[in-house]
Design a protein around this motif. Structure first.
Motif, PDB file in Angstrom:
ATOM      1  N   LEU A 142      46.804  40.208  39.491  1.00 26.18           N
ATOM      2  CA  LEU A 142      47.414  39.417  40.316  1.00 26.18           C
ATOM      3  C   LEU A 142      48.323  40.236  41.340  1.00 26.18           C
ATOM      4  CD1 LEU A 142      48.996  36.673  37.788  1.00 26.18           C
ATOM      5  CD2 LEU A 142      47.794  36.279  39.922  1.00 26.18           C
ATOM      6  N   LEU A 143      48.936  41.353  40.975  1.00 22.61           N
ATOM      7  CA  LEU A 143      49.652  42.377  41.976  1.00 22.61           C
ATOM      8  C   LEU A 143      48.630  43.138  42.692  1.00 22.61           C
ATOM      9  CD1 LEU A 143      52.490  42.964  39.361  1.00 22.61           C
ATOM     10  CD2 LEU A 143      52.566  41.665  41.506  1.00 22.61           C
ATOM     11  N   LYS A 144      47.592  43.467  42.272  1.00 21.70           N
ATOM     12  CA  LYS A 144      46.548  44.157  42.984  1.00 21.70           C
ATOM     13  C   LYS A 144      46.099  43.238  44.268  1.00 21.70           C
ATOM     14  CE  LYS A 144      42.120  46.523  42.839  1.00 21.70           C
ATOM     15  NZ  LYS A 144      40.857  46.711  42.199  1.00 21.70           N
ATOM     16  N   ASN A 145      45.905  42.018  44.133  1.00 24.52           N
ATOM     17  CA  ASN A 145      45.491  41.192  44.948  1.00 24.52           C
ATOM     18  C   ASN A 145      46.756  40.449  45.904  1.00 24.52           C
ATOM     19  OD1 ASN A 145      42.953  41.608  44.394  1.00 24.52           O
ATOM     20  ND2 ASN A 145      42.952  40.201  42.733  1.00 24.52           N
ATOM     21  N   THR A 146      47.996  40.499  45.594  1.00 26.57           N
ATOM     22  CA  THR A 146      49.184  39.910  46.263  1.00 26.57           C
ATOM     23  C   THR A 146      50.080  40.765  46.481  1.00 26.57           C
ATOM     24  OG1 THR A 146      48.606  38.064  44.726  1.00 26.57           O
ATOM     25  CG2 THR A 146      50.687  38.147  45.839  1.00 26.57           C
ATOM     26  N   HIS A 147      50.419  40.916  47.742  1.00 24.97           N
ATOM     27  CA  HIS A 147      51.669  41.621  48.176  1.00 24.97           C
ATOM     28  C   HIS A 147      52.840  41.171  47.945  1.00 24.97           C
ATOM     29  CE1 HIS A 147      54.064  43.911  51.354  1.00 24.97           C
ATOM     30  NE2 HIS A 147      54.457  42.812  51.543  1.00 24.97           N
ATOM     31  N   VAL A 148      53.854  41.934  47.498  1.00 28.64           N
ATOM     32  CA  VAL A 148      55.081  41.577  46.856  1.00 28.64           C
ATOM     33  C   VAL A 148      56.164  42.223  47.377  1.00 28.64           C
ATOM     34  CG1 VAL A 148      54.180  40.296  44.823  1.00 28.64           C
ATOM     35  CG2 VAL A 148      55.102  43.001  44.772  1.00 28.64           C
ATOM     36  N   ARG A 238      54.008  31.569  49.373  1.00 23.40           N
ATOM     37  CA  ARG A 238      53.037  31.310  48.762  1.00 23.40           C
ATOM     38  C   ARG A 238      53.166  30.981  47.212  1.00 23.40           C
ATOM     39  NH1 ARG A 238      50.533  36.930  49.220  1.00 23.40           N
ATOM     40  NH2 ARG A 238      52.701  37.587  49.428  1.00 23.40           N
ATOM     41  N   PHE A 239      52.074  29.997  46.612  1.00 21.24           N
ATOM     42  CA  PHE A 239      52.312  29.825  45.203  1.00 21.24           C
ATOM     43  C   PHE A 239      50.948  29.970  44.578  1.00 21.24           C
ATOM     44  CE2 PHE A 239      52.084  27.065  41.646  1.00 21.24           C
ATOM     45  CZ  PHE A 239      53.393  26.645  41.292  1.00 21.24           C
ATOM     46  N   VAL A 240      50.954  30.947  43.566  1.00 26.85           N
ATOM     47  CA  VAL A 240      49.863  31.093  42.859  1.00 26.85           C
ATOM     48  C   VAL A 240      50.163  30.822  41.575  1.00 26.85           C
ATOM     49  CG1 VAL A 240      48.600  33.305  41.883  1.00 26.85           C
ATOM     50  CG2 VAL A 240      49.679  33.420  44.357  1.00 26.85           C
ATOM     51  N   SER A 241      49.049  29.892  41.146  1.00 31.87           N
ATOM     52  CA  SER A 241      48.830  29.316  39.764  1.00 31.87           C
ATOM     53  C   SER A 241      47.996  30.102  38.903  1.00 31.87           C
ATOM     54  CB  SER A 241      48.526  27.839  39.870  1.00 31.87           C
ATOM     55  OG  SER A 241      48.285  27.317  38.655  1.00 31.87           O
ATOM     56  N   TYR A 242      48.525  30.388  37.847  1.00 30.75           N
ATOM     57  CA  TYR A 242      47.514  31.318  36.758  1.00 30.75           C
ATOM     58  C   TYR A 242      47.848  30.790  35.496  1.00 30.75           C
ATOM     59  CZ  TYR A 242      51.827  33.664  34.908  1.00 30.75           C
ATOM     60  OH  TYR A 242      53.001  34.038  34.299  1.00 30.75           O
ATOM     61  N   LEU A 264      41.644  34.612  35.088  1.00 30.32           N
ATOM     62  CA  LEU A 264      41.026  35.778  34.859  1.00 30.32           C
ATOM     63  C   LEU A 264      39.645  35.664  34.536  1.00 30.32           C
ATOM     64  CD1 LEU A 264      41.815  38.927  33.884  1.00 30.32           C
ATOM     65  CD2 LEU A 264      42.230  38.051  31.608  1.00 30.32           C
ATOM     66  N   ARG A 265      39.191  34.606  33.834  1.00 33.32           N
ATOM     67  CA  ARG A 265      37.994  34.414  33.754  1.00 33.32           C
ATOM     68  C   ARG A 265      37.099  34.333  34.771  1.00 33.32           C
ATOM     69  NH1 ARG A 265      34.949  29.742  33.511  1.00 33.32           N
ATOM     70  NH2 ARG A 265      36.859  28.627  33.844  1.00 33.32           N
ATOM     71  N   ASP A 266      37.585  33.831  35.781  1.00 33.52           N
ATOM     72  CA  ASP A 266      36.752  33.820  37.100  1.00 33.52           C
ATOM     73  C   ASP A 266      36.864  35.155  37.762  1.00 33.52           C
ATOM     74  OD1 ASP A 266      36.420  31.216  36.825  1.00 33.52           O
ATOM     75  OD2 ASP A 266      38.020  30.576  37.903  1.00 33.52           O
ATOM     76  N   HIS A 267      37.817  35.864  37.572  1.00 36.45           N
ATOM     77  CA  HIS A 267      37.980  37.366  38.061  1.00 36.45           C
ATOM     78  C   HIS A 267      37.238  38.216  37.461  1.00 36.45           C
ATOM     79  CE1 HIS A 267      39.621  40.893  39.614  1.00 36.45           C
ATOM     80  NE2 HIS A 267      40.043  41.300  38.507  1.00 36.45           N
ATOM     81  N   ILE A 268      36.865  38.241  36.237  1.00 33.73           N
ATOM     82  CA  ILE A 268      36.145  39.245  35.577  1.00 33.73           C
ATOM     83  C   ILE A 268      34.594  38.903  35.831  1.00 33.73           C
ATOM     84  CG2 ILE A 268      38.006  40.042  34.008  1.00 33.73           C
ATOM     85  CD1 ILE A 268      36.609  38.408  31.801  1.00 33.73           C
ATOM     86  N   ALA A 269      34.230  37.526  36.033  1.00 42.48           N
ATOM     87  CA  ALA A 269      32.835  37.182  36.006  1.00 42.48           C
ATOM     88  C   ALA A 269      32.426  38.006  37.350  1.00 42.48           C
ATOM     89  CB  ALA A 269      32.790  35.714  36.318  1.00 42.48           C
TER      90      ALA A 269
END
Length: 327
Positions: A142-148, A238-242, A264-269
């Protein structure tokens, strides 16, 4: 095949299996079976410990029936020791690994693909290693792909291990402010310790006020809470639903801020085996710098007691199934 310590329980294993969907306490059963021959490219792992997470229990109910089919062993993460390998994999013997993305982890022994087995640093305690997958990898991705940096961030399901990891990493990345929405009153002081402004789930007015000045939301709850936050977010946010811990979807799709979904399942796939293993490189320092909370251990045969504890509101520790001495 090469072996170390056989399987410490003979060539049989015990597994917590569900053969139909339903409440976990009703459909799980402890079953014993012979171990099959080990495939040439696999490792045989004697499990040490595995946590009980919502992500382990929800599929048992049938919520993900489109991709999870019984019968199968429960559990998605845990740590074990390699006890048998093919001749070309002998370097793995005796090593602790995370045997993931294959058979369920609530078993005394399981087989996993050698190409996906994650080696565990010797210095990492077993209770931390057992939980090094679902929450840490999600937080890292999440934090790798989202600027905070410089943003005002809101976290729901505050007080969870996942939120603790997100909060720690977000602070390190330079967030301007953190707000945490919590359910159990016992979590408030903990959230303040983590540097968050805590708001109780029932304080809808305060949640709405906080949302107005929020730049980014990481939401694990969904349902009415997500709809409330989305209704009051500024258009720039922005709103991220995990996750959907409430069991209810997000209905407000008609607002300026559209929820972005992360699973996470979609990410690792999308990852190659090499990238999958590289993804754990930041996890080990993460767990060193912000170790996960304490655990309460339950031998496998006390699994019903462990499930009851997992359902206890406001519990202070994570339930952890252990397998070493289950014979």
């Amino acid at each position: 095949m090469e072996e170390v310590d056989a399987t410490r329980g003979g060539q049989r294993r015990r597994s917590l299996i569900f053969r139909r969907f339903g409440p976990p306490e009703q459909v799980l059963n402890l079953e014993e079976e012979d171990l099959p021959p080990l495939a040439p490219d696999s490792l045989r792992v004697r499990m040490i410990a595995a946590p009980i997470n919502p992500s382990d229990l929800i599929p048992i109910t049938g919520a993900y029936a489109y991709r999870v089919r019984p019968p199968r062993a429960a559990g998605y993460e845990g740590v074990g020791q390699v006890v048998e390998t093919g001749r070309e994999r002998r370097a793995w013997l005796g090593r602790r690994v995370l045997p993931l993305r294959g058979d369920g982890t609530w078993q005394t022994v399981l087989d996993c693909a050698a190409s996906r087995a994650v080696p565990v640093p010797d210095s990492l305690p077993f209770d931390q290693a057992a939980r090094a997958y679902i929450n840490p990898l999600t937080a890292s991705a999440l934090l790798k792909n989202t600027h905070v940096s410089g943003l005002r961030v809101m976290l729901t399901a505050a007080g969870s291990e996942m939120t603790m990891l997100l909060a720690h990493q977000a602070r390190a990345a330079g967030t301007a402010a953190l707000t945490g929405i919590y359910r159990s009153h016992g979590r408030k002081a903990c959230l303040e310790t983590w540097g968050m402004h805590p708001i109780h789930l029932d304080d809808v007015d305060e949640i709405a006020r906080a949302a107005v000045s929020t730049d980014l939301v990481f939401d694990a709850v969904g349902g009415r809470l997500a709809d409330l936050i989305l209704t009051h977010l500024p258009a720039r946010a922005r709103f991220v639903s995990y996750g959907l811990l409430s069991g209810h979807p997000i209905k407000r799709q008609d607002l300026p801020v559209r929820p972005a979904r992360f699973h996470l399942r979609d990410h690792i796939a999308t990852l190659s085996d090499q990238d999958w293993l590289r993804g754990f490189a930041p996890i080990w320092p993460m767990l060193r710098d912000s170790p996960l909370g304490p655990v309460t251990t339950f031998p496998m045969q006390r699994w019903r007691e462990a499930l009851d504890y997992a359902a206890t509101p406001g519990r202070a520790t994570k339930p952890l199934l252990t397998f070493n001495d289950d014979g």
